[in-house]
Scaffold this active site. Structure first.
Site: not given
Length: 247
Positions: A127, A221, A223
């Site tokens: 990002c 994202h 994660e």
């Protein structure tokens, strides 16, 4: 000066096979215990993603001087998401919708990026991290886009198309759905970067640096999806290959 992972002692093989993956952090006001202070903080999701992928995370604070010598002990690097990059870093006037400047973090992460590129250190830029990578290579940013940031702390689920033959396609295929939470995006693409994924509205969703061992930027994202660690696994694999001297 360390030139590559294969020339170092104490690489992943010497540490039980778990590469050290540096992860950049925020410098924010935070409350914990009895304290209300400035702190270097990070979403735990990044740490868990690195661990599940087979690496050991190392937190890198947005203070100090981080050059190629300073990060030579790392096997890979994650540039985490976060606040907007200051437009002065890419020579543009500030849009009123751009968030407050984080000069310390900008300076450190730009230094980390340039050091990683100099060392050919495997790099996953997430990002804001992808935007930092782009700026470090002379690119610019669009300071506001709609439709990728539905509400604070709420992710937009965006379908993206991935370029055939790209490293990203080898990891996630030619189409996938990603978790997005951003209001800025790449504009002029930095020197050497190749756009390898896009959203339906034309937003650049991923870039790679051809010729590097592993440099991948994603606007999303990864994660945030605890059931899909493929990008972190690809980073850790590249970090392990680097230590073994695998091309």
């Amino acid at each position: 000066m360390v030139s590559n992972g294969s020339s170092r002692s104490g690489g992943p093989a010497a540490r039980g096979g778990r590469p050290l993956i540096g992860v950049s952090t925020y410098l924010e006001r935070a409350r914990f215990g009895v304290w209300d202070v400035e702190a270097a903080v990070l979403h735990r999701d990044y740490l868990d993603s690195v661990v599940r992928a087979g690496g050991n995370p190392v937190l890198l604070p947005p203070v100090g001087e981080w050059d190629a010598d300073a990060i030579g002990f790392l096997d890979g690097l994650v540039l985490a998401g976060g606040a907007d990059v200051d437009p002065s870093r890419y020579g543009r006037p500030r849009d009123p919708r751009t968030g407050p400047a984080r000069p310390e973090r900008d300076a450190v992460e730009l230094s980390l990026t340039r050091a990683a590129l100099k060392l050919d250190l495997p790099l996953l830029a997430v990002c804001r991290g992808m935007q930092v990578l782009n700026v470090a290579l002379g690119g610019t940013l669009v300071q506001h886009v709609e439709g990728h940031n539905p509400a604070p702390a709420v992710f937009e689920h965006t379908g993206i198309a991935v370029a055939p033959g790209s490293r990203l396609a080898g990891v996630v295929g030619l189409a996938t759905t990603v978790h997005c939470h951003h209001h800025q995006a790449l504009d002029v693409v930095g020197d050497g970067l190749r756009v390898v994924a896009g959203a339906p509205d034309g937003t650049v969703e991923a870039v790679e640096l051809p010729g590097a061992s592993f440099v991948l930027g994603v606007q999303s994202h990864p994660e945030a999806d605890s059931e899909d660690d493929r990008l972190f696994a690809a980073l850790v694999d590249a970090a392990s290959d680097r230590d073994r001297g695998v091309e």
